[in-house]
Design a protein around this motif. Sequence first.
Motif, PDB file in Angstrom:
ATOM      1  N   HIS A  82     -11.478   0.612   3.517  1.00  0.00           N
ATOM      2  CA  HIS A  82     -10.595   0.945   2.387  1.00  0.00           C
ATOM      3  C   HIS A  82     -11.177   0.316   1.117  1.00  0.00           C
ATOM      4  CE1 HIS A  82      -7.127   1.195  -0.245  1.00  0.00           C
ATOM      5  NE2 HIS A  82      -6.551   2.008   0.626  1.00  0.00           N
ATOM      6  N   PRO A  83     -11.283   1.077   0.018  1.00  0.00           N
ATOM      7  CA  PRO A  83     -11.935   0.522  -1.175  1.00  0.00           C
ATOM      8  C   PRO A  83     -11.178  -0.649  -1.804  1.00  0.00           C
ATOM      9  CG  PRO A  83     -10.996   2.699  -1.627  1.00  0.00           C
ATOM     10  CD  PRO A  83     -10.900   2.478  -0.147  1.00  0.00           C
ATOM     11  N   ASP A  84      -9.866  -0.764  -1.534  1.00  0.00           N
ATOM     12  CA  ASP A  84      -9.087  -1.867  -2.103  1.00  0.00           C
ATOM     13  C   ASP A  84      -8.041  -2.309  -1.071  1.00  0.00           C
ATOM     14  OD1 ASP A  84      -7.672  -3.690  -3.582  1.00  0.00           O
ATOM     15  OD2 ASP A  84      -7.203  -2.321  -5.246  1.00  0.00           O
ATOM     16  N   GLU A  85      -8.509  -3.004  -0.045  1.00  0.00           N
ATOM     17  CA  GLU A  85      -7.590  -3.395   1.043  1.00  0.00           C
ATOM     18  C   GLU A  85      -6.474  -4.328   0.568  1.00  0.00           C
ATOM     19  OE1 GLU A  85      -9.263  -3.669   4.846  1.00  0.00           O
ATOM     20  OE2 GLU A  85      -7.663  -4.881   5.676  1.00  0.00           O
ATOM     21  N   PRO A  86      -6.746  -5.282  -0.353  1.00  0.00           N
ATOM     22  CA  PRO A  86      -5.625  -6.127  -0.801  1.00  0.00           C
ATOM     23  C   PRO A  86      -4.484  -5.309  -1.415  1.00  0.00           C
ATOM     24  CG  PRO A  86      -7.707  -7.149  -1.376  1.00  0.00           C
ATOM     25  CD  PRO A  86      -8.044  -5.777  -0.873  1.00  0.00           C
ATOM     26  N   SER A  87      -4.808  -4.264  -2.182  1.00  0.00           N
ATOM     27  CA  SER A  87      -3.734  -3.441  -2.762  1.00  0.00           C
ATOM     28  C   SER A  87      -2.998  -2.657  -1.694  1.00  0.00           C
ATOM     29  CB  SER A  87      -4.299  -2.461  -3.801  1.00  0.00           C
ATOM     30  OG  SER A  87      -4.792  -3.169  -4.889  1.00  0.00           O
ATOM     31  N   TYR A  88      -3.759  -2.081  -0.744  1.00  0.00           N
ATOM     32  CA  TYR A  88      -3.136  -1.342   0.366  1.00  0.00           C
ATOM     33  C   TYR A  88      -2.151  -2.261   1.096  1.00  0.00           C
ATOM     34  CZ  TYR A  88      -2.834   0.656   5.124  1.00  0.00           C
ATOM     35  OH  TYR A  88      -2.380   1.126   6.336  1.00  0.00           O
ATOM     36  N   VAL A  89      -2.615  -3.481   1.407  1.00  0.00           N
ATOM     37  CA  VAL A  89      -1.772  -4.426   2.145  1.00  0.00           C
ATOM     38  C   VAL A  89      -0.577  -4.849   1.284  1.00  0.00           C
ATOM     39  CG1 VAL A  89      -1.737  -6.801   3.050  1.00  0.00           C
ATOM     40  CG2 VAL A  89      -3.560  -5.211   3.725  1.00  0.00           C
ATOM     41  N   GLY A  90      -0.827  -5.095  -0.008  1.00  0.00           N
ATOM     42  CA  GLY A  90       0.264  -5.491  -0.898  1.00  0.00           C
ATOM     43  C   GLY A  90       1.348  -4.427  -0.974  1.00  0.00           C
ATOM     44  N   GLN A  91       0.944  -3.163  -1.067  1.00  0.00           N
ATOM     45  CA  GLN A  91       1.935  -2.076  -1.120  1.00  0.00           C
ATOM     46  C   GLN A  91       2.714  -1.976   0.189  1.00  0.00           C
ATOM     47  OE1 GLN A  91      -0.012   1.603  -2.427  1.00  0.00           O
ATOM     48  NE2 GLN A  91      -1.129   0.427  -3.956  1.00  0.00           N
ATOM     49  N   ALA A  92       1.999  -2.147   1.299  1.00  0.00           N
ATOM     50  CA  ALA A  92       2.690  -2.079   2.597  1.00  0.00           C
ATOM     51  C   ALA A  92       3.700  -3.219   2.733  1.00  0.00           C
ATOM     52  CB  ALA A  92       1.662  -2.138   3.731  1.00  0.00           C
ATOM     53  N   LEU A  93       3.316  -4.419   2.303  1.00  0.00           N
ATOM     54  CA  LEU A  93       4.229  -5.577   2.394  1.00  0.00           C
ATOM     55  C   LEU A  93       5.461  -5.367   1.522  1.00  0.00           C
ATOM     56  CD1 LEU A  93       1.512  -8.384   2.196  1.00  0.00           C
ATOM     57  CD2 LEU A  93       2.875  -7.811   4.220  1.00  0.00           C
ATOM     58  N   ALA A  94       5.248  -4.821   0.318  1.00  0.00           N
ATOM     59  CA  ALA A  94       6.383  -4.565  -0.576  1.00  0.00           C
ATOM     60  C   ALA A  94       7.349  -3.567   0.058  1.00  0.00           C
ATOM     61  CB  ALA A  94       5.874  -4.057  -1.923  1.00  0.00           C
ATOM     62  N   ALA A  95       6.792  -2.536   0.688  1.00  0.00           N
ATOM     63  CA  ALA A  95       7.655  -1.526   1.338  1.00  0.00           C
ATOM     64  C   ALA A  95       8.415  -2.150   2.509  1.00  0.00           C
ATOM     65  CB  ALA A  95       6.799  -0.358   1.820  1.00  0.00           C
ATOM     66  N   MET A  96       7.764  -3.053   3.234  1.00  0.00           N
ATOM     67  CA  MET A  96       8.459  -3.728   4.354  1.00  0.00           C
ATOM     68  C   MET A  96       9.646  -4.537   3.833  1.00  0.00           C
ATOM     69  SD  MET A  96       5.219  -5.057   6.587  1.00  0.00           S
ATOM     70  CE  MET A  96       3.834  -3.942   6.809  1.00  0.00           C
ATOM     71  N   SER A  97       9.422  -5.226   2.720  1.00  0.00           N
ATOM     72  CA  SER A  97      10.519  -6.031   2.154  1.00  0.00           C
ATOM     73  C   SER A  97      11.688  -5.137   1.761  1.00  0.00           C
ATOM     74  CB  SER A  97      10.033  -6.796   0.923  1.00  0.00           C
ATOM     75  OG  SER A  97       9.053  -7.728   1.298  1.00  0.00           O
ATOM     76  N   VAL A  98      11.384  -4.011   1.114  1.00  0.00           N
ATOM     77  CA  VAL A  98      12.447  -3.077   0.698  1.00  0.00           C
ATOM     78  C   VAL A  98      13.191  -2.542   1.922  1.00  0.00           C
ATOM     79  CG1 VAL A  98      12.894  -0.827  -0.374  1.00  0.00           C
ATOM     80  CG2 VAL A  98      11.296  -2.443  -1.459  1.00  0.00           C
ATOM     81  N   ALA A  99      12.419  -2.258   2.984  1.00  0.00           N
ATOM     82  CA  ALA A  99      13.020  -1.643   4.178  1.00  0.00           C
ATOM     83  C   ALA A  99      13.756  -2.653   5.059  1.00  0.00           C
ATOM     84  CB  ALA A  99      11.933  -0.952   4.996  1.00  0.00           C
ATOM     85  N   GLY A 100      13.598  -3.948   4.765  1.00  0.00           N
ATOM     86  CA  GLY A 100      14.267  -4.962   5.583  1.00  0.00           C
ATOM     87  C   GLY A 100      13.517  -5.300   6.870  1.00  0.00           C
ATOM     88  N   VAL A 101      12.213  -4.957   6.908  1.00  0.00           N
ATOM     89  CA  VAL A 101      11.382  -5.365   8.063  1.00  0.00           C
ATOM     90  C   VAL A 101      11.042  -6.833   7.855  1.00  0.00           C
ATOM     91  CG1 VAL A 101       9.187  -5.016   9.274  1.00  0.00           C
ATOM     92  CG2 VAL A 101      10.421  -3.047   8.325  1.00  0.00           C
ATOM     93  N   ARG A 102      11.415  -7.685   8.792  1.00  0.00           N
ATOM     94  CA  ARG A 102      11.316  -9.131   8.530  1.00  0.00           C
ATOM     95  C   ARG A 102      10.010  -9.745   8.989  1.00  0.00           C
ATOM     96  NH1 ARG A 102      15.174 -11.092  11.918  1.00  0.00           N
ATOM     97  NH2 ARG A 102      15.330  -9.022  12.784  1.00  0.00           N
ATOM     98  N   ARG A 103       9.261  -9.024   9.826  1.00  0.00           N
ATOM     99  CA  ARG A 103       8.112  -9.645  10.472  1.00  0.00           C
ATOM    100  C   ARG A 103       6.910  -8.722  10.406  1.00  0.00           C
ATOM    101  NH1 ARG A 103       8.108 -11.663  16.548  1.00  0.00           N
ATOM    102  NH2 ARG A 103       6.547 -13.302  16.309  1.00  0.00           N
TER     103      ARG A 103
END
Length: 225
Positions: A57-78
Amino acid sequence: MTRIAVLGGHGKTGRAVAVGLADRRAEAVPLGRGAWPDLPDALAGCDAAYLIAPNLHPDEPSYVGQALAAMSVAGVRRVVYHSVASPYVPEMPHHLGKAVAESRVRTSGLAWTILQPGAYLQNLDLSGPTVRVPYDVDAPFGLLDLADLGAAAASVLLEDGHDGATYELATRRTTTRELAEEAGLVAERVPDPGTHPWLSAMFDYYDRFGLPVGTLPLRALLGKS
Ligand SMILES: NC(=O)c1ccc[n+]([C@@H]2O[C@H](COP(=O)([O-])OP(=O)(O)OC[C@H]3O[C@@H](n4cnc5c(N)ncnc54)[C@H](OP(=O)(O)O)[C@@H]3O)[C@@H](O)[C@H]2O)c1
């Protein structure tokens, strides 16, 4: 039944994680590119997430950051993040991307575990008669069987005691020559095909140093003596 979102779940890594979860009677929810337009919605109702970035992935930190933000919004705790062994090696740009992404995971506010897998055993084509790799066939590696990855991922996703832990994972320490000879084949070093500059950098590093990885954390996770 425990529901675990697997981002990148249709790829070979994600499928191995799904098998490990099914063996423990948990449900994997595989999420690919199609889930990204509304990732929080796709993650809703999941107890935890296994996070795999696409290859190179050309920008893995951004990909991971977006996924983490979505988890927080969705209430995924882990979250369990699929990193790589030796992510902090400056000579390998895609490893460094994972080192930065690891930092995003550790500071996400979610409960987290990081897995640092060695190169997969299944990367080697043992269909014979010659096993060809673009690096020294005697370079030392800690290679990971994808079945072991699935079992280890299920352990850290479903059991307590792994929050804040980082585990390097390898099934065995070996070389390309040793694996080839075990299979009755011949190992041969071939030129770098030059498909991607980050892969060329990785092959150059493998050529000089291999990618050794310890085997004890995996044995502990799988309950093997
Ligand atoms: N190969 C190794 O030896 C090794 C060792 C350690 C770590 N790793 C790491 O493992 C990961 C690769 O796993 P893999 O080989 O299983 O990958 P893969 O088989 O190529 O699967 C890629 C997955 O990522 C999804 N995807 C692709 N592009 C995407 C995008 N732009 N946005 C969101 N999702 C996207 C795909 O979803 P669709 O369903 O939409 O196609 C697919 O599910 C990499 O991070 C790699 O560095 C590999």
